[in-house]
Motif scaffolding. Sequence first.
Motif, PDB file in Angstrom:
ATOM      1  N   CYS A  85       0.465  37.142  14.182  1.00 17.22           N
ATOM      2  CA  CYS A  85      -0.421  36.362  15.124  1.00 17.22           C
ATOM      3  C   CYS A  85      -1.969  36.061  14.440  1.00 17.22           C
ATOM      4  O   CYS A  85      -2.290  34.863  14.791  1.00 17.22           O
ATOM      5  CB  CYS A  85      -0.545  37.018  16.581  1.00 17.22           C
ATOM      6  SG  CYS A  85       0.788  36.922  17.482  1.00 17.22           S
ATOM      7  N   LEU A  86      -2.366  37.193  13.774  1.00 10.70           N
ATOM      8  CA  LEU A  86      -3.739  36.852  13.123  1.00 10.70           C
ATOM      9  C   LEU A  86      -3.420  35.874  11.995  1.00 10.70           C
ATOM     10  O   LEU A  86      -4.382  34.938  12.009  1.00 10.70           O
ATOM     11  CB  LEU A  86      -4.245  38.412  12.498  1.00 10.70           C
ATOM     12  CG  LEU A  86      -4.564  39.246  13.523  1.00 10.70           C
ATOM     13  CD1 LEU A  86      -5.164  40.435  12.936  1.00 10.70           C
ATOM     14  CD2 LEU A  86      -5.872  38.589  14.427  1.00 10.70           C
ATOM     15  N   CYS A  87      -2.673  35.729  11.410  1.00  4.05           N
ATOM     16  CA  CYS A  87      -2.138  34.796  10.120  1.00  4.05           C
ATOM     17  C   CYS A  87      -2.082  33.418  10.803  1.00  4.05           C
ATOM     18  O   CYS A  87      -2.662  32.608  10.194  1.00  4.05           O
ATOM     19  CB  CYS A  87      -0.956  35.311   9.400  1.00  4.05           C
ATOM     20  SG  CYS A  87      -1.242  36.826   8.457  1.00  4.05           S
ATOM     21  N   LEU A  88      -1.345  33.390  11.781  1.00  6.25           N
ATOM     22  CA  LEU A  88      -1.217  32.124  12.525  1.00  6.25           C
ATOM     23  C   LEU A  88      -2.335  31.545  13.106  1.00  6.25           C
ATOM     24  O   LEU A  88      -2.589  30.510  12.988  1.00  6.25           O
ATOM     25  CB  LEU A  88      -0.037  32.146  13.403  1.00  6.25           C
ATOM     26  CG  LEU A  88       1.360  32.297  12.772  1.00  6.25           C
ATOM     27  CD1 LEU A  88       2.491  32.521  14.013  1.00  6.25           C
ATOM     28  CD2 LEU A  88       2.006  31.249  11.832  1.00  6.25           C
ATOM     29  N   GLU A  89      -3.242  32.365  13.526  1.00  4.71           N
ATOM     30  CA  GLU A  89      -4.445  32.044  14.048  1.00  4.71           C
ATOM     31  C   GLU A  89      -5.396  31.315  13.001  1.00  4.71           C
ATOM     32  O   GLU A  89      -6.045  30.514  13.364  1.00  4.71           O
ATOM     33  CB  GLU A  89      -5.101  33.024  14.783  1.00  4.71           C
ATOM     34  CG  GLU A  89      -6.490  32.823  15.576  1.00  4.71           C
ATOM     35  CD  GLU A  89      -6.942  34.089  16.207  1.00  4.71           C
ATOM     36  OE1 GLU A  89      -8.206  33.837  16.519  1.00  4.71           O
ATOM     37  OE2 GLU A  89      -6.086  35.230  16.619  1.00  4.71           O
ATOM     38  N   GLY A  90      -5.262  32.381  11.925  1.00  3.97           N
ATOM     39  CA  GLY A  90      -6.297  31.505  10.896  1.00  3.97           C
ATOM     40  C   GLY A  90      -5.562  30.279  10.254  1.00  3.97           C
ATOM     41  O   GLY A  90      -6.264  29.289   9.968  1.00  3.97           O
ATOM     42  N   CYS A  91      -4.451  30.271  10.099  1.00  5.88           N
ATOM     43  CA  CYS A  91      -3.702  28.851   9.673  1.00  5.88           C
ATOM     44  C   CYS A  91      -4.284  27.772  10.990  1.00  5.88           C
ATOM     45  O   CYS A  91      -4.316  26.678  10.285  1.00  5.88           O
ATOM     46  CB  CYS A  91      -2.344  29.086   9.560  1.00  5.88           C
ATOM     47  SG  CYS A  91      -1.790  30.058   8.247  1.00  5.88           S
ATOM     48  N   MET A  92      -3.951  28.191  12.174  1.00  2.22           N
ATOM     49  CA  MET A  92      -4.110  27.008  13.284  1.00  2.22           C
ATOM     50  C   MET A  92      -5.578  26.624  13.090  1.00  2.22           C
ATOM     51  O   MET A  92      -6.031  25.428  12.896  1.00  2.22           O
ATOM     52  CB  MET A  92      -4.142  27.739  14.482  1.00  2.22           C
ATOM     53  CG  MET A  92      -4.225  26.557  15.565  1.00  2.22           C
ATOM     54  SD  MET A  92      -2.989  25.271  15.245  1.00  2.22           S
ATOM     55  CE  MET A  92      -3.187  24.351  16.766  1.00  2.22           C
ATOM     56  N   ASP A  93      -6.725  27.624  12.687  1.00  7.50           N
ATOM     57  CA  ASP A  93      -8.038  27.188  12.616  1.00  7.50           C
ATOM     58  C   ASP A  93      -8.281  26.332  11.569  1.00  7.50           C
ATOM     59  O   ASP A  93      -9.159  25.313  11.614  1.00  7.50           O
ATOM     60  CB  ASP A  93      -8.857  28.468  12.609  1.00  7.50           C
ATOM     61  CG  ASP A  93     -10.349  28.312  12.346  1.00  7.50           C
ATOM     62  OD1 ASP A  93     -11.029  27.376  13.163  1.00  7.50           O
ATOM     63  OD2 ASP A  93     -11.010  28.728  11.284  1.00  7.50           O
TER      64      ASP A  93
END
Length: 86
Positions: free
Chosen positions: A14-22
């Motif tokens: 989730c943290l990795c995907l949140e960074g990618c989304m940002d």
Amino acid sequence: MKHHIKIIFLLSMCLCLEGCMDAAIRFWNGPGWISAAHKKASKECFEELELTVPDPHDPQGSEARNEWMANVYGPARIECMKRKGF
């Protein structure tokens, strides 16, 4: 123990995907990452041109403020940023 590993794995994903989304949102909206020098120059230009507002008590969307933004602030900001090397 297996459930703890799965939970930790899901949280890290989730943290990795949140960074990618940002990163994707910043890319989509334009130049999201600007240098400290560019940010400083932009702030200095804003402070310099803020003094040229005809009536500081005009509301943000008023006709006079919009006309000033289009005819005075926009071109003057471009010139100021060119003077500072951007």
